[in-house]
Design a protein around this motif. Structure first.
Motif, mmCIF file in Angstrom:
data_model
loop_
_atom_site.group_PDB
_atom_site.id
_atom_site.type_symbol
_atom_site.label_atom_id
_atom_site.label_comp_id
_atom_site.label_asym_id
_atom_site.label_seq_id
_atom_site.Cartn_x
_atom_site.Cartn_y
_atom_site.Cartn_z
ATOM 1 N N ARG A 228 -4.842 8.663 5.435
ATOM 2 C CA ARG A 228 -6.019 8.194 4.687
ATOM 3 C C ARG A 228 -6.012 6.670 4.759
ATOM 4 N NH1 ARG A 228 -9.380 12.364 2.394
ATOM 5 N NH2 ARG A 228 -8.069 14.197 2.052
ATOM 6 N N GLU A 229 -6.485 6.135 5.857
ATOM 7 C CA GLU A 229 -6.284 4.718 6.132
ATOM 8 C C GLU A 229 -6.946 3.811 5.102
ATOM 9 O OE1 GLU A 229 -7.462 3.992 10.127
ATOM 10 O OE2 GLU A 229 -5.947 5.325 10.997
ATOM 11 N N GLU A 230 -8.205 4.071 4.765
ATOM 12 C CA GLU A 230 -8.894 3.205 3.805
ATOM 13 C C GLU A 230 -8.267 3.307 2.426
ATOM 14 O OE1 GLU A 230 -13.126 3.411 3.685
ATOM 15 O OE2 GLU A 230 -13.336 3.632 5.849
ATOM 16 N N THR A 231 -7.899 4.535 2.039
ATOM 17 C CA THR A 231 -7.263 4.702 0.726
ATOM 18 C C THR A 231 -5.902 4.029 0.712
ATOM 19 O OG1 THR A 231 -8.362 6.854 0.606
ATOM 20 C CG2 THR A 231 -6.716 6.374 -1.063
ATOM 21 N N GLN A 232 -5.177 4.100 1.818
ATOM 22 C CA GLN A 232 -3.884 3.426 1.886
ATOM 23 C C GLN A 232 -4.053 1.915 1.717
ATOM 24 O OE1 GLN A 232 -1.124 4.429 5.052
ATOM 25 N NE2 GLN A 232 -1.950 6.505 5.188
ATOM 26 N N GLU A 234 -6.406 0.397 0.032
ATOM 27 C CA GLU A 234 -6.682 0.146 -1.387
ATOM 28 C C GLU A 234 -5.407 0.264 -2.220
ATOM 29 O OE1 GLU A 234 -8.377 -0.909 -4.810
ATOM 30 O OE2 GLU A 234 -9.353 -0.987 -2.837
ATOM 31 N N PHE A 235 -4.589 1.272 -1.928
ATOM 32 C CA PHE A 235 -3.348 1.434 -2.680
ATOM 33 C C PHE A 235 -2.393 0.281 -2.386
ATOM 34 C CE2 PHE A 235 0.927 3.116 -3.470
ATOM 35 C CZ PHE A 235 0.769 3.529 -4.785
ATOM 36 N N PHE A 236 -2.382 -0.198 -1.163
ATOM 37 C CA PHE A 236 -1.552 -1.346 -0.792
ATOM 38 C C PHE A 236 -1.887 -2.553 -1.660
ATOM 39 C CE2 PHE A 236 -1.248 -5.264 1.761
ATOM 40 C CZ PHE A 236 0.115 -5.274 2.042
ATOM 41 N N HIS A 237 -3.185 -2.832 -1.808
ATOM 42 C CA HIS A 237 -3.590 -3.982 -2.632
ATOM 43 C C HIS A 237 -3.310 -3.730 -4.115
ATOM 44 C CE1 HIS A 237 -5.203 -6.119 0.746
ATOM 45 N NE2 HIS A 237 -6.078 -5.166 1.036
ATOM 46 N N THR A 238 -3.474 -2.488 -4.558
ATOM 47 C CA THR A 238 -3.149 -2.147 -5.952
ATOM 48 C C THR A 238 -1.660 -2.343 -6.203
ATOM 49 O OG1 THR A 238 -4.952 -0.541 -6.080
ATOM 50 C CG2 THR A 238 -3.163 -0.297 -7.663
ATOM 51 N N PHE A 239 -0.846 -1.868 -5.280
ATOM 52 C CA PHE A 239 0.608 -2.026 -5.383
ATOM 53 C C PHE A 239 0.976 -3.508 -5.459
ATOM 54 C CE2 PHE A 239 4.859 -2.620 -3.882
ATOM 55 C CZ PHE A 239 5.568 -1.486 -4.211
ATOM 56 N N ASN A 240 0.439 -4.306 -4.559
ATOM 57 C CA ASN A 240 0.757 -5.736 -4.547
ATOM 58 C C ASN A 240 0.364 -6.410 -5.850
ATOM 59 O OD1 ASN A 240 1.808 -5.599 -1.992
ATOM 60 N ND2 ASN A 240 -0.015 -6.398 -0.962
ATOM 61 N N HIS A 241 -0.826 -6.059 -6.372
ATOM 62 C CA HIS A 241 -1.307 -6.663 -7.613
ATOM 63 C C HIS A 241 -0.364 -6.337 -8.771
ATOM 64 C CE1 HIS A 241 -4.272 -8.103 -10.578
ATOM 65 N NE2 HIS A 241 -3.843 -7.086 -11.309
ATOM 66 N N LEU A 242 0.002 -5.060 -8.901
ATOM 67 C CA LEU A 242 0.858 -4.646 -10.018
ATOM 68 C C LEU A 242 2.260 -5.222 -9.874
ATOM 69 C CD1 LEU A 242 -0.205 -0.891 -10.343
ATOM 70 C CD2 LEU A 242 -0.799 -2.763 -11.883
ATOM 71 N N HIS A 243 2.797 -5.181 -8.677
ATOM 72 C CA HIS A 243 4.151 -5.694 -8.469
ATOM 73 C C HIS A 243 4.195 -7.199 -8.717
ATOM 74 C CE1 HIS A 243 8.028 -6.470 -6.496
ATOM 75 N NE2 HIS A 243 8.281 -5.179 -6.660
ATOM 76 N N GLY A 244 3.176 -7.906 -8.257
ATOM 77 C CA GLY A 244 3.135 -9.345 -8.476
ATOM 78 C C GLY A 244 2.977 -9.720 -9.929
ATOM 79 N N ALA A 245 2.331 -8.836 -10.695
ATOM 80 C CA ALA A 245 2.135 -9.080 -12.126
ATOM 81 C C ALA A 245 3.281 -8.513 -12.964
ATOM 82 C CB ALA A 245 0.810 -8.457 -12.580
ATOM 83 N N GLU A 246 4.358 -8.073 -12.311
ATOM 84 C CA GLU A 246 5.530 -7.497 -12.981
ATOM 85 C C GLU A 246 5.167 -6.281 -13.825
ATOM 86 O OE1 GLU A 246 7.605 -10.609 -15.054
ATOM 87 O OE2 GLU A 246 8.486 -11.367 -13.184
ATOM 88 N N ARG A 247 4.343 -5.430 -13.252
ATOM 89 C CA ARG A 247 4.032 -4.139 -13.869
ATOM 90 C C ARG A 247 4.888 -3.072 -13.182
ATOM 91 N NH1 ARG A 247 -1.239 -5.366 -15.706
ATOM 92 N NH2 ARG A 247 -1.087 -7.534 -16.414
ATOM 93 N N GLN A 248 5.286 -2.056 -13.933
ATOM 94 C CA GLN A 248 6.199 -1.041 -13.390
ATOM 95 C C GLN A 248 5.457 -0.012 -12.537
ATOM 96 O OE1 GLN A 248 9.719 -0.877 -13.795
ATOM 97 N NE2 GLN A 248 9.406 0.580 -12.125
ATOM 98 N N ILE A 249 6.044 0.320 -11.392
ATOM 99 C CA ILE A 249 5.505 1.344 -10.498
ATOM 100 C C ILE A 249 6.589 2.391 -10.269
ATOM 101 C CG2 ILE A 249 4.467 1.840 -8.247
ATOM 102 C CD1 ILE A 249 3.854 -1.233 -8.091
ATOM 103 N N VAL A 250 6.232 3.660 -10.443
ATOM 104 C CA VAL A 250 7.148 4.770 -10.158
ATOM 105 C C VAL A 250 6.413 5.751 -9.261
ATOM 106 C CG1 VAL A 250 8.697 6.517 -11.093
ATOM 107 C CG2 VAL A 250 8.159 4.486 -12.458
ATOM 108 N N ILE A 251 7.058 6.160 -8.193
ATOM 109 C CA ILE A 251 6.415 7.001 -7.179
ATOM 110 C C ILE A 251 7.274 8.228 -6.920
ATOM 111 C CG2 ILE A 251 5.652 7.100 -4.766
ATOM 112 C CD1 ILE A 251 5.289 4.017 -4.923
ATOM 113 N N ALA A 252 6.623 9.394 -6.769
ATOM 114 C CA ALA A 252 7.321 10.630 -6.410
ATOM 115 C C ALA A 252 6.778 11.134 -5.075
ATOM 116 C CB ALA A 252 7.145 11.687 -7.488
ATOM 117 N N SER A 253 7.660 11.711 -4.277
ATOM 118 C CA SER A 253 7.279 12.177 -2.945
ATOM 119 C C SER A 253 8.171 13.349 -2.553
ATOM 120 C CB SER A 253 7.433 11.041 -1.925
ATOM 121 O OG SER A 253 7.257 11.506 -0.599
ATOM 122 N N ASP A 254 7.712 14.134 -1.575
ATOM 123 C CA ASP A 254 8.545 15.244 -1.104
ATOM 124 C C ASP A 254 9.501 14.814 -0.004
ATOM 125 O OD1 ASP A 254 6.851 14.922 1.054
ATOM 126 O OD2 ASP A 254 6.255 17.027 1.182
#
Length: 456
Positions: A228-232, A234-254
């Protein structure tokens, strides 16, 4: 002998027992059965040992009493008898002082608004060798302010092993410590759906605000962002924004970040910025503890040998393990027979994992529809008549048991959300214990589906 010296001698003796147990037992066995156990007194040749629960007390008595006694005699240089007790079961006879009134039940702990599964807490999670590192990492993140422990925390492992449980438990725990935190849980499928809608309706700004103005973002099943290239992006920019603002990110995957094919390398790289932890299928003793905890929470008495039987047969998924216990209890309540090994074998004869090929969801839908005199289209339609709704719920339950698919996936099959799928599955679990008809329907369909999957 003074009370103080009795206690001191008991503690010294127990320290020696602990040292010997630690040296002779596997780490998993030692941690599971000796954690929280203590000696309280040594009087007239009797060492009083208190376990944290009746189940642990009974297990120690059956499996480790010889080791405890030998180690205690080795420490004391004389014969000693070990008396096992449990914290919430009074020892002694009628000369014991009267018990104080039971305290009122504790008020339920607050859960984070908007998070699914309010019962997915750390209290309800059973740590063991297969998940202890992931559990410890999740606790570390949950106890710390956002972004101060591991950011992101990436949890990966197979279906039904507790990834979502840990993910949601982090959110609930952080909210309890700081009710002002903005905690958001989302599956990658939901993220994709909302992003497409935002693009279509030209609401990109609102979408970004919804995900970037949070303190904690919990993302489940990240693998479904693959290709999902376009969604990826968008998520990339969301991730960068939250990480740069010192917000916590937790991810689960198989699967681990490096195994996420179809995912941009820049995203996989960021997933490895923090800490990656995996969860594996639980070992036997952890499975036993999981079943015992579920039985206690549901106020069900299940004999130890039955617990061990179920735990020995279902070794790949916690979800399947707990589902097997539900099946046994339902059989007992509907037939009026006590729970024993024979009953468990009969109840689970069509559910015990086989070496079959994977059972496809479409087969389950087709056979459930045929059994109820419906078509597959009927099951996934919007019709909410009672007979059709019951059949649909049975299909959801069987999909969960046979395929281990996520609630999101099951909901999608029926064009419904995960909360509807969860409600349907819970409804069948309850009805299996209360209604003979529902139990027979599930048993019949289990045999039919397995038979067809084997080519019978």
């Amino acid at each position: 002998m003074a009370v103080a010296s009795e206690e001191q001698l008991a503690e010294q003796t127990w320290s020696h027992v602990i040292e010997r147990a630690r040296s002779e037992l596997p780490e998993s066995s030692y941690a599971m059965w000796f954690s929280g156990v203590r000696a309280t007194s040594l009087r007239d040749g009797v060492l009083e040992v208190v376990a944290p629960s009746v189940y642990v007390r009974d297990w120690l008595g059956r499996h480790y009493l010889g080791l405890i006694t030998a180690a205690a005699e080795e420490a004391l240089g004389r014969q000693v008898r070990v008396r096992l007790g449990a914290d919430h079961h009074p020892r002694g006879v009628a000369t014991d002082p009267p018990r104080s009134p039971e305290p009122p039940p504790a008020a339920p702990r607050p859960t984070a608004p908007g998070l699914p599964f309010p019962n997915y807490t750390f209290d309800a999670f059973v740590p063991g060798p297969s998940n202890r590192f992931a559990h410890a990492a999740a606790m570390a993140v949950a106890e710390a302010p956002p972004s101060r422990a591991y950011n992101p925390l990436f949890i990966y492992g197979g279906v039904g092993l507790g990834k979502t449980h840990l993910l949601v438990a982090i959110g609930h725990h952080m909210f309890r410590l700081n009710p002002g935190l903005r905690v958001k849980y989302v599956t990658s499928e939901q993220f994709v759906t909302e992003f497409i809608r935002a693009v279509r309706e030209r609401q990109g700004y609102q979408f970004q605000q919804r995900y970037r103005e949070v303190d904690v973002l919990l993302v489940d099943d990240i693998q479904f962002l693959a290709k999902r290239e376009e969604t990826q992006t968008e998520f990339f920019h969301t991730f960068n924004h939250l990480h740069g603002a010192e917000r916590q990110i937790v991810i689960a995957s198989d699967r681990a970040p490096q195994e996420l094919s179809g995912m941009e390398e820049r995203l996989r790289n960021r997933f490895r910025w923090g800490l990656c932890v995996d969860v594996q299928p639980p070992d036997l003793e952890t499975r036993i503890a999981i079943l015992q905890l579920k039985a206690q929470r549901d106020d069900i008495h299940v004999p130890d040998d039955v617990v061990e039987f179920i735990a020995s047969k279902f070794d790949q998924s916690v979800r399947e393990l707990e589902g097997a216990l539900v099946r046994v209890v339902a059989w007992s309540e509907l037939t009026g027979q006590p729970i024993d090994i024979g009953l468990a074998e009969r109840a689970l004869q069509d559910l015990i994992p086989q070496t079959d090929a994977e059972i496809p969801a479409q087969l389950i839908i087709e056979e459930t529809a045929r059994y109820f005199g419906l078509t597959p289209h009927d099951l996934v339609s919007k019709n909410r008549s009672r007979p059709l709704t019951t059949a649909r719920h049975v299909a959801m339950y069987l999909l969960r048991e046979f395929t281990g698919q996520s609630l999101i996936k099951i909901g999608e099959i029926f064009d419904r959300d995960h909360t509807t799928a969860l409600h349907g599955i819970k409804k069948i679990e309850q009805n299996m214990r209360a209604r003979d008809t529902t139990y027979r329907q599930v048993q019949d369909l289990t045999r039919i589906i397995r038979g067809r999957a084997r080519g019978g």
